[in-house]
Design an enzyme around this catalytic site. Structure first.
Site, PDB file in Angstrom:
ATOM      1  CG  HIS A 132       2.976  -7.256   3.337  1.00 21.99           C
ATOM      2  ND1 HIS A 132       2.448  -7.525   4.577  1.00 21.99           N
ATOM      3  CD2 HIS A 132       4.301  -7.039   3.539  1.00 21.99           C
ATOM      4  CE1 HIS A 132       3.415  -7.473   5.484  1.00 21.99           C
ATOM      5  NE2 HIS A 132       4.552  -7.188   4.875  1.00 21.99           N
ATOM      6  CG  ASP A 209      -0.657  -2.356   1.531  1.00 20.04           C
ATOM      7  OD1 ASP A 209      -0.024  -1.347   1.904  1.00 20.04           O
ATOM      8  OD2 ASP A 209      -0.292  -3.518   1.773  1.00 20.04           O
ATOM      9  CD  GLN A 212       7.156  -0.926   1.048  1.00 20.15           C
ATOM     10  OE1 GLN A 212       7.937   0.013   0.881  1.00 20.15           O
ATOM     11  NE2 GLN A 212       7.304  -1.791   2.026  1.00 20.15           N
ATOM     12  CE  LYS A 235       6.159  -0.974   5.624  1.00 21.24           C
ATOM     13  NZ  LYS A 235       7.302  -1.826   5.942  1.00 21.24           N
ATOM     14  CB  CYS A 373       5.552 -10.208   4.905  1.00 23.79           C
ATOM     15  SG  CYS A 373       6.421 -10.120   6.467  1.00 23.79           S
TER      16      CYS A 373
HETATM   17  N1  C6P Z   1       6.617  -4.491   4.561  1.00 20.92           N
HETATM   18  C1  C6P Z   1       8.942  -4.973   4.149  1.00 20.92           C
HETATM   19  O1  C6P Z   1      10.122  -5.126   4.518  1.00 20.92           O
HETATM   20  P1  C6P Z   1       3.336  -2.673   8.801  1.00 20.92           P
HETATM   21  O2  C6P Z   1       4.149  -3.822   9.309  1.00 20.92           O
HETATM   22  O3  C6P Z   1       1.909  -2.752   9.282  1.00 20.92           O
HETATM   23  O4  C6P Z   1       3.962  -1.353   9.033  1.00 20.92           O
HETATM   24  O5  C6P Z   1       3.312  -2.817   7.197  1.00 20.92           O
HETATM   25  C2  C6P Z   1       2.867  -4.006   6.605  1.00 20.92           C
HETATM   26  C3  C6P Z   1       3.001  -3.926   5.116  1.00 20.92           C
HETATM   27  C4  C6P Z   1       1.853  -3.881   4.362  1.00 20.92           C
HETATM   28  N2  C6P Z   1       1.895  -3.771   3.025  1.00 20.92           N
HETATM   29  C5  C6P Z   1       3.066  -3.694   2.360  1.00 20.92           C
HETATM   30  C6  C6P Z   1       3.059  -3.541   0.878  1.00 20.92           C
HETATM   31  C7  C6P Z   1       4.264  -3.744   3.074  1.00 20.92           C
HETATM   32  O6  C6P Z   1       5.417  -3.676   2.412  1.00 20.92           O
HETATM   33  C8  C6P Z   1       4.241  -3.892   4.481  1.00 20.92           C
HETATM   34  C9  C6P Z   1       5.502  -4.015   5.271  1.00 20.92           C
HETATM   35  C10 C6P Z   1       7.926  -4.563   5.180  1.00 20.92           C
HETATM   36  O7  C6P Z   1       8.616  -5.143   2.991  1.00 20.92           O
HETATM   37  C11 C6P Z   1       7.958  -5.452   6.379  1.00 20.92           C
HETATM   38  S1  C6P Z   1       7.490  -7.111   6.001  1.00 20.92           S
END
Ligand code: C6P
Length: 415
Positions: A132, A209, A212, A235, A373
């Site tokens: 991401h 990370d 997910q 999430k 993203c």
């Molecule tokens: N992905 C998706 O729709 P934040 O925004 O900080 O809570 O998470 C960022 C992020 C980091 N790593 C991974 C693997 C992610 O999937 C995400 C967020 C969302 O897939 C929003 S783009």
């Protein structure tokens, strides 16, 4: 009112779980809501909503500052939330749990502190092609500042990491490995324990990370042996604006501070400042107290259901979904790794994913369409965007069937 019925499968009483999520009871465009955008954000159970209302109605106060009763209660609840996160991740020590805004801030924190202290000219940071932007851009900013380089592990066509390439890219210049646990586009579950073993046997620390992963499978940072693990509250059925950085204590102790301000200091004079102990040295300013409390409520809720059972249930649902989608004429699934969780990305003929998403929405089905993203991954896949259905433990086979029916409508519109 949604009338989704599903028999308990995999030991999970999904009908009962659904009752805990008030937002799922509504209709959208006159159709029962089918919420399949859980990778973007999950819905919140009543227990989390109640915890926020209770905090603001009964306990609201600042933490670690006041001498009065309410401040004591808020401080106790905030500290208890940290302990809940520690237990959830099986971290050795609650001082290894830093509250941040989310995965993005957690990774930026590591880049700006650990990274700035340890990465120099000619050094390398190993990432993967499926990261991401949150796990790319902070490292790019650091590399540009330091004259370091990003080395990118490629993926095979099914969406699995090339482990041979991973090993080849680990050199004596590698300062850090940064890898996603689960891909938000492909659903691939990376073999993070193996990656950690390979990297750490060469003395290279690993950041995972977990954005997910945490809502879909048990995570044990001690067993994984990773150095950093990041995730976002929203999430995992918790509030937005709160997240967690787990860091191994020895590393966090040695890391320079991140933001300066109240709460992170020991003593301040105009000549010099000493800093607070862990984890407070990384938590400048008034924290998101309600967020931490709400996150703890979400983790307690999920723990009571049991992540092993959630994982088994979702595995069954994902297989059902992949099978059902593959029957839709002209539909191509993206990401067919052997080990997958929660995500079904796809293309439908040459219909633009945004059009797919818009028509599905009219049928009450919420998915996400776009680059998610992950623009470098889109470039690797040779597409500008995908349509993506992403599952959570409250989704059902009947909802997958509703998605498939709605996709027939898309096909009819574009016939
Ligand atoms: N992905 C998706 O729709 P934040 O925004 O900080 O809570 O998470 C960022 C992020 C980091 N790593 C991974 C693997 C992610 O999937 C995400 C967020 C969302 O897939 C929003 S783009």
């Amino acid at each position: 009112m949604a009338t989704v019925v599903s028999a308990p499968r995999g030991g999970l009483n999904v009908n009962a779980i659904r009752q805990d999520f008030p937002i799922l009871r509504q209709q959208v465009h006159g159709k029962p809501l089918v919420y399949l955008d859980n990778a973007a954000t999950t819905q919140k159970p009543q227990a989390v909503i109640d915890s926020l209302v209770h905090y603001y109605a009964q306990e609201n106060s600042n933490v670690h500052r006041g001498v009065h009763e309410l401040s004591g209660r808020a401080t106790d609840a905030y500290d208890a939330a940290r302990e809940t996160v520690r237990r959830f991740l099986n971290a050795a020590d609650s001082r290894e749990i830093v509250f941040v805004r989310g995965t993005t801030e957690a990774i930026n924190l590591v880049a700006q502190t650990y990274g700035r202290a340890h990465v120099g000219r000619g050094d390398e940071i190993v990432l993967t092609e499926m990261e991401h932007h949150s796990n790319i851009v902070p490292w790019q900013i650091l590399s540009q500042e330091k004259g370091a380089q990003l080395r990118v592990v490629p993926i095979a066509d099914a969406g699995e990491l090339r482990l041979d390439e991973f090993e080849r890219l680990l050199t004596d210049r590698t300062r850090l490995v940064c890898v996603t646990h689960v891909s938000n586009v492909l659903g691939t579950v990376n073999p993070v324990a193996d990656l950690v073993r390979l990297a750490r046997s060469r003395g290279i620390p690993v950041l995972i990370d977990g954005a997910q992963a945490v809502a879909h499978m048990p995570v044990d940072v001690e067993a994984l042996g990773c150095d950093f693990y990041a995730f976002s509250g929203h999430k995992i059925f918790g509030p937005t604006g709160i997240g967690v950085l787990y860091g191994r204590k020895a590393l966090l102790d040695a890391m320079p501070v991140y933001q300066g301000g109240g709460g992170m200091i020991g003593r301040v004079t105009f000549d010099r400042t000493t800093y607070a102990e862990l984890p407070y040295k990384f938590e400048a300013g008034t924290p998101h107290i309600a967020g931490a409390i709400g996150l703890a409520a979400a983790l307690d809720y999920l723990t009571a259901i049991g992540l092993e059972r959630v994982a088994a249930y979702e595995h069954d649902l994902l297989e059902y979904g992949a099978q059902a989608l593959s029957q839709v004429p002209g539909l191509q699934l993206t990401g067919t790794a052997r080990s997958k969780a929660s995500v079904l990305s796809f293309a439908l003929h040459d219909v633009h994913p945004h059009d797919v998403g818009t028509i599905l929405d009219r049928e009450g089905v919420a998915i996400r369409a776009g680059h998610h993203c992950c623009q470098p991954l889109m470039a690797r896949l040779g597409v500008p965007a995908t349509a993506r259905a992403s599952l959570a433990m409250y989704n059902t086979r009947e909802e997958i069937d509703a998605l498939v029916r709605a996709l027939q409508t898309v096909r009819e519109v574009f016939a």
